[in-house]
Write a protein that holds these residues in place. Structure first.
Motif, PDB file in Angstrom:
ATOM      1  N   ASN A  19      -8.620   6.181  15.361  1.00  0.00           N
ATOM      2  CA  ASN A  19     -10.028   6.153  14.979  1.00  0.00           C
ATOM      3  C   ASN A  19     -10.592   4.749  15.209  1.00  0.00           C
ATOM      4  OD1 ASN A  19      -9.323   8.673  13.959  1.00  0.00           O
ATOM      5  ND2 ASN A  19     -10.500   8.419  12.110  1.00  0.00           N
ATOM      6  N   PRO A  20     -11.917   4.625  15.374  1.00  0.00           N
ATOM      7  CA  PRO A  20     -12.482   3.277  15.474  1.00  0.00           C
ATOM      8  C   PRO A  20     -12.130   2.466  14.223  1.00  0.00           C
ATOM      9  CG  PRO A  20     -14.132   4.932  16.053  1.00  0.00           C
ATOM     10  CD  PRO A  20     -12.948   5.674  15.533  1.00  0.00           C
ATOM     11  N   ASN A  21     -11.913   1.177  14.423  1.00  0.00           N
ATOM     12  CA  ASN A  21     -11.599   0.246  13.327  1.00  0.00           C
ATOM     13  C   ASN A  21     -10.279   0.495  12.609  1.00  0.00           C
ATOM     14  OD1 ASN A  21     -13.820  -1.519  13.438  1.00  0.00           O
ATOM     15  ND2 ASN A  21     -15.087   0.103  12.564  1.00  0.00           N
ATOM     16  N   SER A  22      -9.340   1.147  13.283  1.00  0.00           N
ATOM     17  CA  SER A  22      -8.046   1.346  12.642  1.00  0.00           C
ATOM     18  C   SER A  22      -7.125   0.159  12.923  1.00  0.00           C
ATOM     19  CB  SER A  22      -7.410   2.651  13.136  1.00  0.00           C
ATOM     20  OG  SER A  22      -7.385   2.670  14.547  1.00  0.00           O
ATOM     21  N   GLY A  23      -7.547  -0.727  13.847  1.00  0.00           N
ATOM     22  CA  GLY A  23      -6.742  -1.899  14.177  1.00  0.00           C
ATOM     23  C   GLY A  23      -6.067  -1.791  15.531  1.00  0.00           C
ATOM     24  N   LYS A  24      -6.620  -0.946  16.417  1.00  0.00           N
ATOM     25  CA  LYS A  24      -6.015  -0.744  17.745  1.00  0.00           C
ATOM     26  C   LYS A  24      -5.941  -2.036  18.541  1.00  0.00           C
ATOM     27  CE  LYS A  24      -9.082   2.261  18.903  1.00  0.00           C
ATOM     28  NZ  LYS A  24      -9.769   2.270  17.594  1.00  0.00           N
ATOM     29  N   THR A  25      -7.091  -2.729  18.647  1.00  0.00           N
ATOM     30  CA  THR A  25      -7.117  -3.943  19.456  1.00  0.00           C
ATOM     31  C   THR A  25      -6.227  -5.027  18.849  1.00  0.00           C
ATOM     32  OG1 THR A  25      -9.315  -3.340  20.206  1.00  0.00           O
ATOM     33  CG2 THR A  25      -8.670  -5.628  20.542  1.00  0.00           C
ATOM     34  N   THR A  26      -6.213  -5.107  17.525  1.00  0.00           N
ATOM     35  CA  THR A  26      -5.363  -6.102  16.854  1.00  0.00           C
ATOM     36  C   THR A  26      -3.892  -5.850  17.215  1.00  0.00           C
ATOM     37  OG1 THR A  26      -6.937  -6.059  15.025  1.00  0.00           O
ATOM     38  CG2 THR A  26      -4.811  -7.097  14.598  1.00  0.00           C
ATOM     39  N   ASN A 130      -1.143   1.441   9.998  1.00  0.00           N
ATOM     40  CA  ASN A 130      -1.643   0.067   9.900  1.00  0.00           C
ATOM     41  C   ASN A 130      -2.403  -0.132   8.577  1.00  0.00           C
ATOM     42  OD1 ASN A 130      -1.965  -2.502  11.074  1.00  0.00           O
ATOM     43  ND2 ASN A 130      -4.045  -2.007  11.727  1.00  0.00           N
ATOM     44  N   MET A 131      -2.717  -1.389   8.283  1.00  0.00           N
ATOM     45  CA  MET A 131      -3.486  -1.755   7.077  1.00  0.00           C
ATOM     46  C   MET A 131      -2.761  -1.303   5.801  1.00  0.00           C
ATOM     47  SD  MET A 131      -7.391  -1.379   8.197  1.00  0.00           S
ATOM     48  CE  MET A 131      -7.950  -1.832   9.828  1.00  0.00           C
ATOM     49  N   ASP A 133      -1.482  -3.251   3.829  1.00  0.00           N
ATOM     50  CA  ASP A 133      -1.928  -4.194   2.782  1.00  0.00           C
ATOM     51  C   ASP A 133      -3.127  -3.643   2.010  1.00  0.00           C
ATOM     52  OD1 ASP A 133      -3.364  -4.436   5.174  1.00  0.00           O
ATOM     53  OD2 ASP A 133      -3.862  -6.543   4.865  1.00  0.00           O
ATOM     54  N   THR A 134      -4.104  -3.076   2.743  1.00  0.00           N
ATOM     55  CA  THR A 134      -5.297  -2.530   2.086  1.00  0.00           C
ATOM     56  C   THR A 134      -4.915  -1.324   1.233  1.00  0.00           C
ATOM     57  OG1 THR A 134      -6.360  -3.072   4.188  1.00  0.00           O
ATOM     58  CG2 THR A 134      -7.703  -1.933   2.570  1.00  0.00           C
ATOM     59  N   THR A 158       2.631  -1.029   9.518  1.00  0.00           N
ATOM     60  CA  THR A 158       2.269  -2.326  10.112  1.00  0.00           C
ATOM     61  C   THR A 158       1.115  -2.988   9.348  1.00  0.00           C
ATOM     62  OG1 THR A 158       0.652  -1.323  11.615  1.00  0.00           O
ATOM     63  CG2 THR A 158       2.869  -1.616  12.493  1.00  0.00           C
ATOM     64  N   ILE A 159       1.055  -4.316   9.491  1.00  0.00           N
ATOM     65  CA  ILE A 159      -0.143  -5.059   9.074  1.00  0.00           C
ATOM     66  C   ILE A 159      -0.507  -5.896  10.288  1.00  0.00           C
ATOM     67  CG2 ILE A 159      -1.179  -6.671   7.413  1.00  0.00           C
ATOM     68  CD1 ILE A 159       1.074  -5.918   5.447  1.00  0.00           C
ATOM     69  N   GLY A 160      -1.405  -5.363  11.106  1.00  0.00           N
ATOM     70  CA  GLY A 160      -1.725  -5.956  12.399  1.00  0.00           C
ATOM     71  C   GLY A 160      -2.160  -7.402  12.312  1.00  0.00           C
ATOM     72  N   THR A 161      -2.999  -7.710  11.327  1.00  0.00           N
ATOM     73  CA  THR A 161      -3.556  -9.060  11.220  1.00  0.00           C
ATOM     74  C   THR A 161      -2.491 -10.101  10.883  1.00  0.00           C
ATOM     75  OG1 THR A 161      -4.270  -8.235   9.075  1.00  0.00           O
ATOM     76  CG2 THR A 161      -5.988  -8.623  10.713  1.00  0.00           C
TER      77      THR A 161
HETATM   78  N1  LIG Z   1      -6.418  -5.854   6.054  1.00  0.00           N
HETATM   79  C1  LIG Z   1      -6.112  -5.552   7.322  1.00  0.00           C
HETATM   80  N2  LIG Z   1      -7.057  -5.658   8.281  1.00  0.00           N
HETATM   81  C2  LIG Z   1      -6.715  -5.351   9.559  1.00  0.00           C
HETATM   82  C3  LIG Z   1      -5.405  -4.934   9.903  1.00  0.00           C
HETATM   83  N3  LIG Z   1      -5.377  -4.703  11.244  1.00  0.00           N
HETATM   84  C4  LIG Z   1      -6.618  -4.966  11.707  1.00  0.00           C
HETATM   85  N4  LIG Z   1      -7.434  -5.358  10.712  1.00  0.00           N
HETATM   86  C5  LIG Z   1      -8.862  -5.722  10.782  1.00  0.00           C
HETATM   87  O1  LIG Z   1      -9.595  -4.520  10.967  1.00  0.00           O
HETATM   88  C6  LIG Z   1     -10.738  -4.744  11.792  1.00  0.00           C
HETATM   89  C7  LIG Z   1     -10.734  -3.784  12.978  1.00  0.00           C
HETATM   90  O2  LIG Z   1      -9.653  -4.109  13.836  1.00  0.00           O
HETATM   91  P1  LIG Z   1      -9.676  -3.807  15.405  1.00  0.00           P
HETATM   92  O3  LIG Z   1      -8.345  -4.196  15.931  1.00  0.00           O
HETATM   93  O4  LIG Z   1     -10.868  -4.403  16.060  1.00  0.00           O
HETATM   94  O5  LIG Z   1      -9.859  -2.219  15.352  1.00  0.00           O
HETATM   95  P2  LIG Z   1     -10.132  -1.187  16.543  1.00  0.00           P
HETATM   96  O6  LIG Z   1     -11.575  -0.799  16.446  1.00  0.00           O
HETATM   97  O7  LIG Z   1      -9.267  -0.020  16.201  1.00  0.00           O
HETATM   98  O8  LIG Z   1      -9.748  -1.834  17.837  1.00  0.00           O
HETATM   99  C8  LIG Z   1     -10.675  -6.206  12.206  1.00  0.00           C
HETATM  100  O9  LIG Z   1     -11.523  -6.932  11.356  1.00  0.00           O
HETATM  101  C9  LIG Z   1      -9.208  -6.570  11.984  1.00  0.00           C
HETATM  102  O10 LIG Z   1      -9.049  -7.949  11.693  1.00  0.00           O
HETATM  103  C10 LIG Z   1      -4.419  -4.843   8.852  1.00  0.00           C
HETATM  104  O11 LIG Z   1      -3.260  -4.461   9.045  1.00  0.00           O
HETATM  105  N5  LIG Z   1      -4.845  -5.165   7.587  1.00  0.00           N
END
Ligand SMILES: Nc1nc2c(ncn2[C@@H]2O[C@H](COP(=O)(O)OP(=O)(O)O)[C@@H](O)[C@H]2O)c(=O)[nH]1
Ligand SMILES: [Mg+2]
Length: 331
Positions: A19-26, A130-131, A133-134, A158-161
């Motif tokens: 989904n969008p904002n799931s952390g794919k790019t990270t 992912n996420m 931590d949240t 995972t915790i991508g960040t």
């Molecule tokens: N708390 C938390 N934030 C994350 C994690 N992975 C990514 N993010 C944040 O989530 C947001 C969306 O990440 P992004 O990689 O751009 O998502 P995409 O839209 O799936 O490509 C960004 O602000 C990231 O820094 C994680 O594991 N934990």
């Protein structure tokens, strides 16, 4: 997908989706580092991001960061790029060797909608939860081993960040992923199941549609009133007649065609998550809820209120003498 060759062996094509904002790019960045190439998909202005993934044994794979999508039914050109690749609708009919599906662990049920659709499409898949931590901050605990068992695919937290779980994810990607046996994560009424199987058979037989797309196209045809194809050329009159009869039969039985597939998928997800996910009692107690419990308590609420008023009274009448003396001394 991109034809890429390395000596004799074909380089594996791996795609990242979710989904969008799931952390794919990270996660894409964490897996590929700086070895990335950005371009466009042919014919559309949708960005294509590709990188190289190296494994411990010296082998490599090409990793593509696909645009985000909520389901395999596209609503935008970006989502269409992703669904076409996942359903084998590209001109050369190729499918990725592996899909890494990223899920937001704090929103797991909703994100499992796309993940289970991909599982149904029978392409080897690894889920990155992912996420974490949240999710943990919200008091949600996920037993990944149990989730793996109920979904039948690898699940890696995972915790991508923070780069946590990347090694585990790479390990899971490197494993051998046998093609899955057909086991749909749908829990449909018997009559719908029968119609669906029949239509899938027809689509495969008469149109040579690859299995992932056949299931998806059959669901699309039964749940909507569309007379058009979803990307494999026009439908024959025979199939159209069959679909019309199926729709009439389901409508006569008062089955809500548009929602029966969505609802049965969510019911399936809920059941598979039951034993794997623990949520905080009473739907989660936030910090402000905890504070409220004390501050508006029948007894302690008054004690805290009177103490605060007392402190304010003292600060105005007694403690103010000290700064007043300083000010007075200044003149
Ligand atoms: N708390 C938390 N934030 C994350 C994690 N992975 C990514 N993010 C944040 O989530 C947001 C969306 O990440 P992004 O990689 O751009 O998502 P995409 O839209 O799936 O490509 C960004 O602000 C990231 O820094 C994680 O594991 N934990
Ligand atoms: Mg992204």
């Amino acid at each position: 997908m991109i034809p890429a060759f390395k000596t004799r062996e074909r380089v594996r094509q791996i795609v990242i989706t979710g989904n969008p904002n799931s952390g794919k790019t990270t996660l894409f960045n964490a897996l590929t580092g700086l070895r990335q190439k950005v371009g466009n998909y042919p014919g559309v202005t949708v960005e294509r991001k590709e990188g190289h993934l190296s494994f411990d044994d010296g082998s490599e794979a090409i990793l593509v960061d696909l645009p985000g999508t909520y389901s395999l039914t596209p609503n935008s050109p970006d989502e269409k790029v992703t669904t076409d690749i996942l359903l084998g609708k590209l001109k050369d009919g190729s499918l990725p060797d592996l899909v890494i599906c990223i899920l937001d662990a704090s929103n797991i049920e909703r994100h499992l909608y796309l993940a289970t659709q991909i599982i149904d499409s029978q392409i080897p898949v690894v889920l990155a939860l992912n996420m974490i931590d949240t999710a943990e901050a919200a008091g949600v605990k996920i037993d990944t081993t149990r989730l793996e068992r109920s979904l039948g695919v690898r699940v890696v937290p995972t915790i991508g960040t923070k780069g946590i779980g990347i090694a585990g994810l790479k390990h899971a990607i490197a494993e051998k992923h046998p093609g899955r046996l057909p086991s749909r994560s749908l829990n449909l009424p018997k009559v719908v199941e029968e119609e669906l199987d029949e239509l899938i058979g027809l689509l495969k037989q008469y149109r040579g549609i690859p299995p992932p797309a056949a299931l998806h196209e059959a669901v699309d045809l039964l749940s909507s009133n569309n007379g058009h194809s979803t990307g494999h050329g026009p439908l024959s009159q025979e199939i159209l007649d069959h679909v019309r009869k199926d729709r009439e039969r389901l409508d006569f039985l008062e089955i809500d065609r548009p929602s029966v597939f969505v609802e049965s998928r969510y019911a399936w997800i809920k059941r598979s998550c039951q034993d794997a996910i623990t949520r905080p009692p009473e739907g989660g107690i936030s910090f402000s809820d905890k504070l409220d419990r004390v501050l508006v308590h029948r007894v302690w609420g008054y004690v805290i209120f009177l103490t605060l008023m007392g402190v304010m009274f003292l600060s105005v009448f007694s403690w103010s003498a000290i700064p007043m003396e300083w000010i007075g001394g200044g003149f």
